[in-house]
Design a protein around this motif. Sequence first.
Motif, PDB file in Angstrom:
ATOM      1  N   LYS A  21      74.022  21.455  16.825  1.00 53.83           N
ATOM      2  CA  LYS A  21      75.581  20.182  17.041  1.00 53.83           C
ATOM      3  C   LYS A  21      75.916  19.562  16.322  1.00 53.83           C
ATOM      4  O   LYS A  21      77.045  19.205  15.881  1.00 53.83           O
ATOM      5  CB  LYS A  21      74.630  20.086  18.649  1.00 53.83           C
ATOM      6  N   SER A  22      74.511  19.154  15.754  1.00 53.08           N
ATOM      7  CA  SER A  22      74.471  18.173  14.728  1.00 53.08           C
ATOM      8  C   SER A  22      75.501  18.770  13.477  1.00 53.08           C
ATOM      9  O   SER A  22      76.413  17.983  13.132  1.00 53.08           O
ATOM     10  CB  SER A  22      73.613  17.305  14.498  1.00 53.08           C
ATOM     11  N   THR A  23      74.660  20.056  12.759  1.00 54.09           N
ATOM     12  CA  THR A  23      75.531  20.514  11.741  1.00 54.09           C
ATOM     13  C   THR A  23      76.643  21.296  12.196  1.00 54.09           C
ATOM     14  O   THR A  23      77.999  21.423  11.204  1.00 54.09           O
ATOM     15  CB  THR A  23      75.072  21.641  11.422  1.00 54.09           C
ATOM     16  N   LEU A  24      77.164  21.118  13.454  1.00 56.28           N
ATOM     17  CA  LEU A  24      78.735  21.839  13.596  1.00 56.28           C
ATOM     18  C   LEU A  24      79.619  20.117  13.519  1.00 56.28           C
ATOM     19  O   LEU A  24      80.636  20.952  12.928  1.00 56.28           O
ATOM     20  CB  LEU A  24      79.181  22.240  15.191  1.00 56.28           C
ATOM     21  N   VAL A  25      78.978  19.515  13.915  1.00 54.30           N
ATOM     22  CA  VAL A  25      80.217  18.450  13.828  1.00 54.30           C
ATOM     23  C   VAL A  25      80.429  18.275  12.842  1.00 54.30           C
ATOM     24  O   VAL A  25      81.472  17.915  12.538  1.00 54.30           O
ATOM     25  CB  VAL A  25      79.296  16.512  14.736  1.00 54.30           C
ATOM     26  N   ALA A  27      80.559  19.700   9.910  1.00 53.89           N
ATOM     27  CA  ALA A  27      80.963  20.412   9.465  1.00 53.89           C
ATOM     28  C   ALA A  27      82.446  20.447  10.733  1.00 53.89           C
ATOM     29  O   ALA A  27      83.319  20.744   9.079  1.00 53.89           O
ATOM     30  CB  ALA A  27      80.606  22.133   9.809  1.00 53.89           C
ATOM     31  N   LEU A  28      82.619  20.009  11.123  1.00 55.03           N
ATOM     32  CA  LEU A  28      83.881  19.757  11.572  1.00 55.03           C
ATOM     33  C   LEU A  28      84.915  18.304  11.361  1.00 55.03           C
ATOM     34  O   LEU A  28      85.827  17.980  11.244  1.00 55.03           O
ATOM     35  CB  LEU A  28      83.716  20.139  12.885  1.00 55.03           C
ATOM     36  N   THR A  29      84.164  17.796  11.445  1.00 49.97           N
ATOM     37  CA  THR A  29      84.522  16.560  11.115  1.00 49.97           C
ATOM     38  C   THR A  29      84.231  15.445   9.265  1.00 49.97           C
ATOM     39  O   THR A  29      84.652  14.705   8.848  1.00 49.97           O
ATOM     40  CB  THR A  29      83.943  14.811  11.449  1.00 49.97           C
ATOM     41  N   GLY A  30      82.953  16.135   8.852  1.00 44.16           N
ATOM     42  CA  GLY A  30      82.115  15.809   7.178  1.00 44.16           C
ATOM     43  C   GLY A  30      82.219  14.586   8.063  1.00 44.16           C
ATOM     44  O   GLY A  30      81.392  14.150   6.744  1.00 44.16           O
ATOM     45  N   LEU A  53      86.930  12.978  14.867  1.00 41.68           N
ATOM     46  CA  LEU A  53      87.740  14.635  14.819  1.00 41.68           C
ATOM     47  C   LEU A  53      89.318  14.846  14.701  1.00 41.68           C
ATOM     48  O   LEU A  53      89.984  14.597  15.242  1.00 41.68           O
ATOM     49  CB  LEU A  53      86.838  15.502  15.789  1.00 41.68           C
ATOM     50  N   GLU A  54      89.869  14.348  13.208  1.00 45.74           N
ATOM     51  CA  GLU A  54      90.810  15.060  12.894  1.00 45.74           C
ATOM     52  C   GLU A  54      91.751  16.769  13.680  1.00 45.74           C
ATOM     53  O   GLU A  54      90.636  17.398  13.268  1.00 45.74           O
ATOM     54  CB  GLU A  54      90.863  15.379  11.823  1.00 45.74           C
ATOM     55  N   LEU A  55      92.506  16.545  14.547  1.00 46.53           N
ATOM     56  CA  LEU A  55      92.488  17.718  15.187  1.00 46.53           C
ATOM     57  C   LEU A  55      94.301  18.519  14.303  1.00 46.53           C
ATOM     58  O   LEU A  55      94.450  17.431  13.504  1.00 46.53           O
ATOM     59  CB  LEU A  55      93.535  17.433  16.163  1.00 46.53           C
ATOM     60  N   ALA A  60      93.977  12.081  16.471  1.00 45.44           N
ATOM     61  CA  ALA A  60      92.244  12.186  16.167  1.00 45.44           C
ATOM     62  C   ALA A  60      91.370  12.392  18.022  1.00 45.44           C
ATOM     63  O   ALA A  60      91.764  11.711  18.814  1.00 45.44           O
ATOM     64  CB  ALA A  60      91.731  10.978  15.388  1.00 45.44           C
ATOM     65  N   MET A  61      90.343  12.871  17.820  1.00 38.99           N
ATOM     66  CA  MET A  61      89.381  12.167  19.294  1.00 38.99           C
ATOM     67  C   MET A  61      88.091  11.716  18.604  1.00 38.99           C
ATOM     68  O   MET A  61      87.196  11.958  17.381  1.00 38.99           O
ATOM     69  CB  MET A  61      89.323  13.590  20.015  1.00 38.99           C
ATOM     70  N   GLY A  62      87.478  10.564  19.233  1.00 35.94           N
ATOM     71  CA  GLY A  62      86.397   9.936  19.083  1.00 35.94           C
ATOM     72  C   GLY A  62      84.733  11.599  19.302  1.00 35.94           C
ATOM     73  O   GLY A  62      85.003  11.827  20.118  1.00 35.94           O
ATOM     74  N   VAL A  63      83.983  11.286  17.853  1.00 41.00           N
ATOM     75  CA  VAL A  63      83.142  12.406  18.853  1.00 41.00           C
ATOM     76  C   VAL A  63      82.064  11.902  19.181  1.00 41.00           C
ATOM     77  O   VAL A  63      81.462  10.881  18.152  1.00 41.00           O
ATOM     78  CB  VAL A  63      82.573  13.543  17.758  1.00 41.00           C
TER      79      VAL A  63
END
Length: 644
Positions: A21-25, A27-30, A53-55, A60-63
């Motif tokens: 989960k954290s690794t994916l976040v 990778a998606l958000t930096g 997260l920039e779409l 954008a969405m908060g994660v």
Amino acid sequence: MTTESKRDLVLGTAGHIDHGKSTLVQALTGTDPDRLSEEKQRGITIELGFAQLELPDGSAMGVVDVPGHERFVRQMIAGSTGIDVALLCIAADDGIMPQTEEHLAVLQLLAVPTCVVALTKCDLVDEEWALFMEDEVRTRLAGTPYATAAIVPVSARTGQGLDMLREAIQLAARGTAGRAEQEAMRLPVDRSFTIKGAGTVVTGTLWSGIAHVGDEVEVLPLGLRTRIRGIQVHGQAVEQASSGHRTALNLNAVTTDDVRPGSFICTPDAVTPTDHFDVDITYLGLPDQDKPLETGCRVHVAHGTTECIGRVLLMDGVESVSRGQTAAAQIRTECDLPVAYGDRFVIRSYSPVHVIGGGVVLRAHPKRTTTVTQADRTLLDALRSGDGAKAVQAAFDAAEFPATPADIAHATGLSPAQTADELEALAERGTAEMLPGAAGANMRFATKRMLQKLSGAIENTLLRFHSANPAATGMSKEALRQACMPRCAPDAFDAVLARACAEGKAVADGGMISHPQAGAGARKLEEDNAEKLAELLATVGPKPPTVADLLKQADLAPKQGYKALGLLEKQGRAVKASEEFYFDAAALGALEQAVRAALANGPASAADLKDAMGLSRKHAIPVLEHFDDTGVTRRVGDARELAS
């Protein structure tokens, strides 16, 4: 959905420990959501992590990144509070695991509306196995609200599928309704910390309402008041934040001891914490067990970002519910929770701790009982179906006394504005009557049947009072309220009393209330006594006897005599000059004229004024002191002069 509305949504992770989960976040958000050194050392998430997260469309969405370890399910529940889109992470090389199941249950119990599945670590398996796992996940999601959720194979290490995942999240966000704006602002706190030079900062997902810089807010359940000094959304300072935003609030004059994770930041007086509330509860059961949920059992109750111990008491004599069943219950907790109508909650077994169910709050402030009357059942059914008009009607019908919109809002959990609109609609249809007097939020409504019943209670109380006290002319309004309807608010009682007087069931004379027939004899007796005293005072003129001697001459008991003298004062026929003397009003007026004439040419002594009035010292001094008190004369040393 507009770009602006998409910014009001929050993405939250879910899934078993070490499913990426954290690794994916990151990778998606930096952004690395694991902010604690212990998390980095152990390679697991312990506390909630946050990112942005920039779409692809520029929104954008908060994660919110949650822990996956079974020991941190409470933090996972707190993190899932207020999210709109779930990112369920399932490792392709591991498949569905215990915390996958538990987190999936939490998402359903909290009614998270939309889900996207990330099939992580696909670089560790071949394509055939990845397809097999997709089928496994799809089968597991069948029968849940997420049966059609997108399943995207990804690898945070190689970047495989990340763009597709962003597209899937964006599509899910477009299909998710934003939160409806409500009057009251509520934010469950998931982090609280101090920034040097700024003070206390809290973060959370804004559940409802709008937060403005400068607003006064209340910290629940403690009830502390503070002000918002500053607001940030996605790391940017803003003047206001609306519901759905991941929000940071800089609060004035409170510490992290006052505001902790688990606290609520709310509009003042919008929510009243409670330790018992009525719910619909769904029991999921314990893994590999068929044991039912029995009434009275102890559980962990997770609401917002807090958790406490409570008991589940099933309603209507139900002793237990089986796995998969939903039942009405009252939950009683060992601490106060700021719950409100429509809030979702999760319950976990007392020991061993495991998610076993959850549900929705129907009534936040019910009576402390599990016995359901027909009126209760009607109200609960209306709340269950979301029919505000029927809920207001049911609560209004069950009201014991004239009710304000705030009273009905408290009973139903609906907003005061909505209840006011519904009550006014009932009045327009003739089902309710708007009582004269207070307006706005304090206006009161009643049914004709209620008013008839309460007027009758006033009449019966007065009749009993006069029967027991035949010489009494009446009782005070407060004594009457305490005698016949002590739970009725004073202003509501005033409205009912006015109706009783208009109907001829009561008579209000100053602060005294009597029955028009039963009190008539006592009033006639009082009037006769007053006439007797008036004649005596008129006869003696400026030289009355003491009160004790006056009552003795009139053959009146002290209680009767003082009431009669009070009536004469009210009528303006007698004046109380001191505790010892009452004067005929005309005689005292003549004495005043004599004093004014004596002082017309300047100050005079008490002895001179005594002679001017033709009185002895016994009567002159009380009269002169009375004139001082009433502004006729003013003392100047040992003399007196006219005050005006």
